[in-house]
Design a protein around this motif. Structure first.
Motif, PDB file in Angstrom:
ATOM      1  N   ALA A 173       0.913  -1.121  -0.074  1.00 54.05           N
ATOM      2  CA  ALA A 173      -0.011  -0.046   0.232  1.00 54.05           C
ATOM      3  C   ALA A 173       0.798   1.266  -0.251  1.00 54.05           C
ATOM      4  CB  ALA A 173      -0.690  -0.024   1.086  1.00 54.05           C
ATOM      5  N   ALA A 174       1.944   1.205   0.714  1.00 53.43           N
ATOM      6  CA  ALA A 174       2.785   2.373   0.829  1.00 53.43           C
ATOM      7  C   ALA A 174       3.332   2.759  -0.757  1.00 53.43           C
ATOM      8  CB  ALA A 174       4.062   2.253   1.763  1.00 53.43           C
ATOM      9  N   GLU A 191       2.497   6.229  -2.672  1.00 47.26           N
ATOM     10  CA  GLU A 191       3.280   7.070  -3.196  1.00 47.26           C
ATOM     11  C   GLU A 191       3.140   7.355  -4.747  1.00 47.26           C
ATOM     12  OE1 GLU A 191       8.198   7.912  -3.560  1.00 47.26           O
ATOM     13  OE2 GLU A 191       7.510   6.402  -2.000  1.00 47.26           O
ATOM     14  N   ALA A 192       2.568   6.532  -5.551  1.00 49.33           N
ATOM     15  CA  ALA A 192       2.633   6.651  -7.097  1.00 49.33           C
ATOM     16  C   ALA A 192       1.409   7.478  -7.133  1.00 49.33           C
ATOM     17  CB  ALA A 192       2.193   5.051  -7.763  1.00 49.33           C
ATOM     18  N   ILE A 193       0.350   7.460  -6.395  1.00 42.97           N
ATOM     19  CA  ILE A 193      -0.820   8.266  -6.472  1.00 42.97           C
ATOM     20  C   ILE A 193      -0.456   9.764  -6.315  1.00 42.97           C
ATOM     21  CG2 ILE A 193      -2.915   8.703  -5.639  1.00 42.97           C
ATOM     22  CD1 ILE A 193      -3.457   5.741  -4.941  1.00 42.97           C
ATOM     23  N   GLU A 194       0.394   9.770  -5.196  1.00 43.01           N
ATOM     24  CA  GLU A 194       1.116  11.128  -4.725  1.00 43.01           C
ATOM     25  C   GLU A 194       1.723  11.689  -6.108  1.00 43.01           C
ATOM     26  OE1 GLU A 194       2.695  10.322  -1.019  1.00 43.01           O
ATOM     27  OE2 GLU A 194       0.658  10.496   0.237  1.00 43.01           O
ATOM     28  N   LEU A 195       2.772  11.011  -6.382  1.00 45.08           N
ATOM     29  CA  LEU A 195       3.403  11.303  -7.638  1.00 45.08           C
ATOM     30  C   LEU A 195       2.612  11.828  -8.844  1.00 45.08           C
ATOM     31  CD1 LEU A 195       6.298   8.740  -7.619  1.00 45.08           C
ATOM     32  CD2 LEU A 195       6.578  11.231  -6.706  1.00 45.08           C
ATOM     33  N   LEU A 196       1.402  11.087  -8.977  1.00 40.10           N
ATOM     34  CA  LEU A 196       0.717  11.555  -9.988  1.00 40.10           C
ATOM     35  C   LEU A 196      -0.113  12.924  -9.870  1.00 40.10           C
ATOM     36  CD1 LEU A 196      -1.055   8.008 -11.094  1.00 40.10           C
ATOM     37  CD2 LEU A 196       0.536   9.550 -12.470  1.00 40.10           C
ATOM     38  N   GLY A 197      -0.147  13.144  -8.453  1.00 38.27           N
ATOM     39  CA  GLY A 197      -0.941  14.373  -7.931  1.00 38.27           C
ATOM     40  C   GLY A 197      -0.024  15.542  -8.088  1.00 38.27           C
ATOM     41  N   LYS A 198       1.165  15.323  -7.945  1.00 36.79           N
ATOM     42  CA  LYS A 198       2.023  16.645  -8.182  1.00 36.79           C
ATOM     43  C   LYS A 198       2.814  16.615  -9.450  1.00 36.79           C
ATOM     44  CE  LYS A 198       5.560  14.563  -5.189  1.00 36.79           C
ATOM     45  NZ  LYS A 198       6.416  14.707  -4.180  1.00 36.79           N
ATOM     46  N   TRP A 199       2.299  15.720 -10.556  1.00 33.51           N
ATOM     47  CA  TRP A 199       3.160  15.778 -11.660  1.00 33.51           C
ATOM     48  C   TRP A 199       3.447  16.878 -12.248  1.00 33.51           C
ATOM     49  CZ3 TRP A 199       4.673  10.648 -13.269  1.00 33.51           C
ATOM     50  CH2 TRP A 199       5.144  10.630 -14.605  1.00 33.51           C
ATOM     51  N   ALA A 200       2.367  17.951 -12.313  1.00 25.25           N
ATOM     52  CA  ALA A 200       2.465  19.130 -13.060  1.00 25.25           C
ATOM     53  C   ALA A 200       3.434  20.246 -12.326  1.00 25.25           C
ATOM     54  CB  ALA A 200       1.110  19.750 -13.226  1.00 25.25           C
ATOM     55  N   MET A 201       3.715  19.998 -11.084  1.00 30.00           N
ATOM     56  CA  MET A 201       4.660  20.782 -10.429  1.00 30.00           C
ATOM     57  C   MET A 201       5.432  20.041  -9.486  1.00 30.00           C
ATOM     58  SD  MET A 201       2.020  23.955  -9.349  1.00 30.00           S
ATOM     59  CE  MET A 201       3.100  24.751  -8.369  1.00 30.00           C
ATOM     60  N   PRO A 202       6.580  19.267 -10.169  1.00 32.43           N
ATOM     61  CA  PRO A 202       7.596  18.331  -9.509  1.00 32.43           C
ATOM     62  C   PRO A 202       8.320  18.703  -8.289  1.00 32.43           C
ATOM     63  CG  PRO A 202       8.277  18.796 -11.826  1.00 32.43           C
ATOM     64  CD  PRO A 202       6.934  19.583 -11.558  1.00 32.43           C
ATOM     65  N   GLY A 203       8.519  20.309  -8.318  1.00 34.93           N
ATOM     66  CA  GLY A 203       9.519  20.641  -7.139  1.00 34.93           C
ATOM     67  C   GLY A 203      10.903  20.667  -7.547  1.00 34.93           C
ATOM     68  N   GLN A 204      11.515  20.802  -6.355  1.00 36.30           N
ATOM     69  CA  GLN A 204      13.172  21.098  -6.846  1.00 36.30           C
ATOM     70  C   GLN A 204      14.179  19.945  -5.915  1.00 36.30           C
ATOM     71  OE1 GLN A 204      14.322  23.983  -7.905  1.00 36.30           O
ATOM     72  NE2 GLN A 204      12.178  24.118  -8.711  1.00 36.30           N
ATOM     73  N   THR A 205      13.450  18.938  -5.333  1.00 43.12           N
ATOM     74  CA  THR A 205      14.165  17.718  -4.872  1.00 43.12           C
ATOM     75  C   THR A 205      13.786  16.713  -5.329  1.00 43.12           C
ATOM     76  OG1 THR A 205      12.952  17.560  -2.782  1.00 43.12           O
ATOM     77  CG2 THR A 205      14.713  19.157  -2.656  1.00 43.12           C
ATOM     78  N   ASP A 206      14.820  15.762  -5.469  1.00 42.88           N
ATOM     79  CA  ASP A 206      14.505  14.336  -5.919  1.00 42.88           C
ATOM     80  C   ASP A 206      13.681  13.449  -4.990  1.00 42.88           C
ATOM     81  OD1 ASP A 206      15.846  12.114  -7.714  1.00 42.88           O
ATOM     82  OD2 ASP A 206      15.659  11.142  -5.682  1.00 42.88           O
ATOM     83  N   ALA A 241     -12.079   2.213  -5.288  1.00 44.16           N
ATOM     84  CA  ALA A 241     -12.765   1.196  -4.658  1.00 44.16           C
ATOM     85  C   ALA A 241     -11.821   0.359  -3.778  1.00 44.16           C
ATOM     86  CB  ALA A 241     -13.270   0.196  -5.711  1.00 44.16           C
ATOM     87  N   SER A 242     -10.724   0.837  -3.691  1.00 43.95           N
ATOM     88  CA  SER A 242      -9.465   0.160  -2.952  1.00 43.95           C
ATOM     89  C   SER A 242      -9.574   0.252  -1.508  1.00 43.95           C
ATOM     90  CB  SER A 242      -8.157   0.452  -3.799  1.00 43.95           C
ATOM     91  OG  SER A 242      -7.258  -0.303  -3.175  1.00 43.95           O
ATOM     92  N   THR A 243      -8.729   0.244  -0.933  1.00 43.81           N
ATOM     93  CA  THR A 243      -8.439   0.509   0.775  1.00 43.81           C
ATOM     94  C   THR A 243      -8.720   1.941   0.948  1.00 43.81           C
ATOM     95  OG1 THR A 243      -6.185   0.920   1.020  1.00 43.81           O
ATOM     96  CG2 THR A 243      -6.906  -1.232   0.989  1.00 43.81           C
ATOM     97  N   PRO A 244      -9.286   2.192   2.086  1.00 41.35           N
ATOM     98  CA  PRO A 244      -9.616   3.482   2.423  1.00 41.35           C
ATOM     99  C   PRO A 244      -8.262   4.736   2.381  1.00 41.35           C
ATOM    100  CG  PRO A 244     -10.496   2.417   4.109  1.00 41.35           C
ATOM    101  CD  PRO A 244      -9.643   1.285   3.218  1.00 41.35           C
ATOM    102  N   LYS A 245      -7.322   4.259   2.646  1.00 44.81           N
ATOM    103  CA  LYS A 245      -5.985   5.034   2.460  1.00 44.81           C
ATOM    104  C   LYS A 245      -5.528   5.139   0.955  1.00 44.81           C
ATOM    105  CE  LYS A 245      -3.536   4.113   6.644  1.00 44.81           C
ATOM    106  NZ  LYS A 245      -2.322   3.679   7.300  1.00 44.81           N
ATOM    107  N   ILE A 246      -5.753   4.545   0.205  1.00 50.59           N
ATOM    108  CA  ILE A 246      -5.643   4.477  -1.217  1.00 50.59           C
ATOM    109  C   ILE A 246      -6.654   5.418  -1.954  1.00 50.59           C
ATOM    110  CG2 ILE A 246      -5.466   3.152  -3.466  1.00 50.59           C
ATOM    111  CD1 ILE A 246      -3.999   1.146  -1.988  1.00 50.59           C
TER     112      ILE A 246
END
Length: 163
Positions: A88-89, A93-108, A138-143
């Motif tokens: 799940a972790a 993380e994959a979902i969060e990366l998609l969420g910030k895809w447009a503004m990826p930031g300054q750090t790896d 439809a997945s787990t609550p956290k996802i």
């Protein structure tokens, strides 16, 4: 793997799909985490993730795709997010990366060092997320929560209709 890593030898990637998860992780780390070999990140981005893969390997494959930023890379990240056989972790993380895809930031996102990426269109991430939206919600609550956040950040109407 250790010997090839110490020699900065790209042939270490031949062990990236090893049946022993720890060997695979070390092979991917040898390239991803080493400045002299990071130009091979596209090869890491293309790796198939085994169901028994360890989270450090999955994170590096996700990061390689995130740094790539292409449509194909976004699809790969969304596929990881939707895989029920992965931890799940890593999926969150994959979902969060998609969420910030447009503004990826300054750090790896894995190494946490200065490695800026320019802002880019979120269209690739939106399309990839939409393809897996129903399953993720439809997945787990956290996802589902992570998915809702990413989708609502992009203002996806299909999410607003559901809630």
């Amino acid at each position: 793997v250790v010997a090839l890593r110490k020699r900065d030898d790209i042939r270490v990637l031949q062990f990236a799909n090893d049946a022993v998860p720890r060997v695979a992780v070390e092979a991917v780390r040898a390239v991803h985490d080493h400045e002299l070999l990071r130009h091979h990140l596209p090869r890491i981005a293309e790796l198939e993730i085994a169901s028994n893969a360890e989270v450090p390997l999955i994170r590096r494959v996700l990061n390689a795709n995130y740094r790539d930023g292409s449509e194909t890379a976004a699809k790969r990240v969304a596929q990881v997010a939707s895989r029920d056989d992965l931890p799940a972790a890593a999926r969150i993380e994959a979902i969060e990366l998609l969420g910030k895809w447009a503004m990826p930031g300054q750090t790896d996102v894995v190494m946490n060092f200065y490695a800026p990426l320019a802002d880019r269109s979120g269209d690739n991430a939106i399309e990839a997320l939409q393809q897996h939206l129903e399953k993720l919600l439809a997945s787990t609550p956290k996802i589902a929560r992570a998915t809702l956040k990413a989708a609502s950040d992009y203002g996806l109407p299909s999410v607003e209709k559901q809630f």
